[in-house]
Each structure stands twice: as C-alpha cells, then as structure tokens.
Write a protein that holds these residues in place. Structure first.
Motif, PDB file in Angstrom:
ATOM      1  N   ASN A   1      -3.572   3.391  -3.156  1.00  0.00           N
ATOM      2  CA  ASN A   1      -4.508   2.264  -2.992  1.00  0.00           C
ATOM      3  C   ASN A   1      -4.867   2.014  -1.531  1.00  0.00           C
TER       4      ASN A   1
ATOM      5  N   GLN B   1      -7.611   1.596  -0.262  1.00  0.00           N
ATOM      6  CA  GLN B   1      -8.713   0.623  -0.145  1.00  0.00           C
ATOM      7  C   GLN B   1      -8.204  -0.795   0.066  1.00  0.00           C
ATOM      8  N   ASP B   2      -6.964  -1.089  -0.337  1.00  0.00           N
ATOM      9  CA  ASP B   2      -6.426  -2.444  -0.179  1.00  0.00           C
ATOM     10  C   ASP B   2      -6.167  -2.803   1.288  1.00  0.00           C
TER      11      ASP B   2
ATOM     12  N   TRP C   1       1.111   8.125 -10.207  1.00  0.00           N
ATOM     13  CA  TRP C   1      -0.272   7.664 -10.082  1.00  0.00           C
ATOM     14  C   TRP C   1      -1.319   8.713 -10.477  1.00  0.00           C
TER      15      TRP C   1
ATOM     16  N   VAL D   1       0.801  -1.236   0.000  1.00  0.00           N
ATOM     17  CA  VAL D   1       0.000   0.000   0.000  1.00  0.00           C
ATOM     18  C   VAL D   1       0.830   1.280   0.000  1.00  0.00           C
TER      19      VAL D   1
ATOM     20  N   HIS E   1      -2.700  -2.186  -9.540  1.00  0.00           N
ATOM     21  CA  HIS E   1      -3.632  -3.208 -10.043  1.00  0.00           C
ATOM     22  C   HIS E   1      -3.613  -3.202 -11.570  1.00  0.00           C
TER      23      HIS E   1
END
Ligand code: A2P
Length: 349
Positions: free
Chosen positions: A126, A128-129, A152, A121, A236
C-alpha cells in the motif's frame, strides 16, 4: 556530518534527507546504518540518537565514525527525516516533538500504528497510503510484514477470506539484549551452568514459549492481535478473517510462519507459484526433492521473504485452501528495510 549522494545518480539540487536515527544503538538501529550504506540512500546528513547510556559512543558509517547523542527535545532541529526504533514510550514522547520541528517520522514501534490518520505501510502493498501522512508513517509489526509480503499478491488475484497463521519468532524481535540472552543461555546450558533470563520471561535456548506480549481478555496475546488488526488496515479489508498463534523459538534473527489460506475461489498450486514467482520482495525456496524449504538461517541478512512448502490444503476439498511456510529477516524486512523503503517512496512523492 554531511554526506553527498555517491555515484552517477548524485544530484546537487537534491542532496537527500537530513536524517536522524532514534535508537541507533539497538538491533534495528544498527541495521538502519547498514541498510542506508548498502542502498546508497539519499542522505544529506545523519544524526545518531539513543539514551544517555550511549552518549559519546561512536558507530562506523561510510568510512567515518559518527557520535551517538542522547535524544532530547532539541535533537530534531534541522532534521527532515527520523527513523525511530527506540520503543513505544520513546516514540510517543519524541515523535510529536520531531513532527513539530518539521520532520517526517517513520516509526518502527506500535505507538501510532492503529491511529486512523497514521498510514501503516508495506511498500509492496500500500505505498499509496504514504501520501496522506501528517508527519508520522508507521512501520507494521514484523510478523505482519513477513506474512503479508507473500499473501498480498495472492489476495489481489483471488481474495483471501481467512488466514490461519502460526509463527516461529526469533529473539531479535525483543531487541539486541534478547539476542545476547539467547546466546548466553545456550552457552550456560551447554556448560551445565544455571541461567536466569532477565530480558525474556523464560529461558530461550533449547526452548519454545508463547509470545512474551500481554494477553488480552479473549486469550490472544498482543502480537497475535497486532497481526489481525494491522493486516486489515494495510489491506483496507476490515472483513478478512485471521487467527494467529505467536511463539518464540531459539532463533537469533529471522521469523518463520506456517500460513494457511482460504481463498474466495479455487486456486491451484501452480497458480500460487506463478503469482509468487513474479511478486516483489518474495523468493520461492520450495525443493521437495531435496527437502529444502525456507529456514531462518537462510533468510538472515536477506531482503526477500523466502516462501516454500506451497501445497493444496487437503482439508479444504473445494480447492480453495493453500498452505505455505515462510521465513523472513525480522530485523531487515520485518523492521529496518521496510522503514527505509517507506522513506525511499516518500522521496519519490
Ligand atoms: P541505548 O543503547 O542507549 O539503551 P533494542 O530494540 O535492540 O533493545 O534497542 C533499543 C534502542 O532504543 C537502543 O538504541 C536504545 O539506546 C534506545 N533507547 C532505549 N531507551 C531509550 C531512552 N530512554 N531514550 C533514548 N533511547 C532509548
């Protein structure tokens, strides 16, 4: 040792985490102590763990002197959060023990990063991971974090097809002893004395050498391979094309990187600047008139990744190419700060 959360945000029903730092005496470990103080992290208590060599040492924290203990299998009883940065083999041995004792481990080593069930992370990318963790959350490789904080937000607007990155990495990535070795080597060379390195494979002072990680059959060193694999996992996006050349330079603690991007669609310099000026964790330092761009000394002790030299890549006449140069504090955003930000997000779940 117990600590209430200071200030008006104190909540008696949530006194924060009972926390342990594994590797508390190292370069990243001592930065953890600094950041936990600076950010008023919600701590219920703090335990400092390192090797037998450091047992009995004391480290200052919030006006107190905390003792360092030797890590053992029993160290994690009553602990809720472990911030681990004592090397891969120590994490492999103790992270599962800590998880069995009920802890969440935010691990700074590469031991678990590519395991499918372990979230990897960068909170700006991300977060949410984090929710799917099973006890271990991995902190990415430092060069990977510093590259991706600015890549990103661009990728979200106009997907990046290919990244070509060259790194200029500080001694800090190899730990506190490598930083000391760079300083000692510089002193010896200035005094005309012989110097034999014992931590890094080559003399670091007044020198540049290919990253001191294992070289694979494809000729890429492990640091380069980490940048490729970890970026795909964090984004991802298994298809993003990445090639990297990782190099050590005689800098103490901030990594720099020259990043070349190829986007899906044409993109202008102005668009890149606009996106990055609103991006979390990024500060634009891009003054062509004064020839002032990101430098590791300016990035040292800073939370943000400094980004500059933003320009259209003239070798991509279709307008899909951009070059930039970044510097980010390896110990801070590249390691300790990112891990603390993960723990803060965890606290919000
Ligand atoms: P110690 O200072 O007792 O050796 P760095 O990345 O700066 O080299 O720091 C490594 C950290 O990992 C230090 O805190 C170091 O503690 C710790 N460490 C190294 N080996 C062990 C070990 N066998 N058991 C526990 N901690 C270790």
């Amino acid at each position: 040792m117990r600590f209430g959360r200071a200030g008006p945000t104190a909540r008696t029903e949530n006194m924060g985490y009972r926390t342990a730092i594994l590797g508390a005496t190292g370069a990243v470990g001592t930065e953890f102590l600094k950041i936990l103080q600076q950010r008023d992290f919600p701590l219920a208590s703090l335990k400092l763990l390192a090797s037998q060599r450091s047992a009995g040492k004391k480290l200052p924290f919030r006006g107190q002197e905390l003792p360092v203990e030797e890590v053992t299998e029993g160290s994690f009883k009553g602990v809720e959060l472990v911030l681990a940065s004592a090397g891969g083999s120590i994490s492999r041995k103790f992270a599962p023990v800590a998880v069995s004792a009920g802890c969440v481990v935010v691990d700074n080593t590469s031991a678990f990063r590519m395991e499918p069930e372990v979230p990897l992370v960068i909170p700006e990318i991300n977060p949410q991971d984090i929710a799917r963790h099973k006890g271990i959350i991995a902190n990415p490789n430092c060069s990977t974090i510093i590259m991706n904080v600015p890549v990103w937000p661009l990728h979200k607007v106009n997907p990046v097809r290919r990244i070509v990155v060259s790194t200029y990495q500080a001694a800090s990535g190899a730990g506190a002893r490598a930083m000391a070795e760079l300083q000692e080597g510089a002193r010896a060379m200035l005094e005309g004395k012989p110097f034999t390195p014992t931590v890094l494979p080559h003399v670091a002072a007044f020198n540049v050498f290919s990253h001191n990680s294992e070289i694979g059959e494809d000729g890429y060193n492990l640091e380069e391979t980490k940048m490729v694999r970890e970026t795909r996992k964090i984004f991802h996006d298994p298809d993003i094309l990445i090639t990297a050349t990782c190099v050590r330079v005689p800098v103490l603690r901030a990594h720099s990187e020259a990043i070349n991007l190829q986007f899906t669609r044409p993109i202008t310099e102005e668009e890149v600047r606009e996106i990055l000026s609103a991006a979390p964790g990024v500060r634009i330092v891009d003054d062509r008139r004064r020839n002032y761009f990101p430098m590791p000394l300016d990035a040292t002790d800073q939370d943000e990744v400094l980004v500059g030299r933003i320009r259209r890549d003239i070798s991509q006449p279709d307008g899909r190419g951009v070059d930039m140069f970044v510097s980010g504090d390896q110990i801070r955003k590249g390691a300790a700060l990112n891990a603390v930000q993960i723990a803060e997000k965890l606290n919000e779940l």
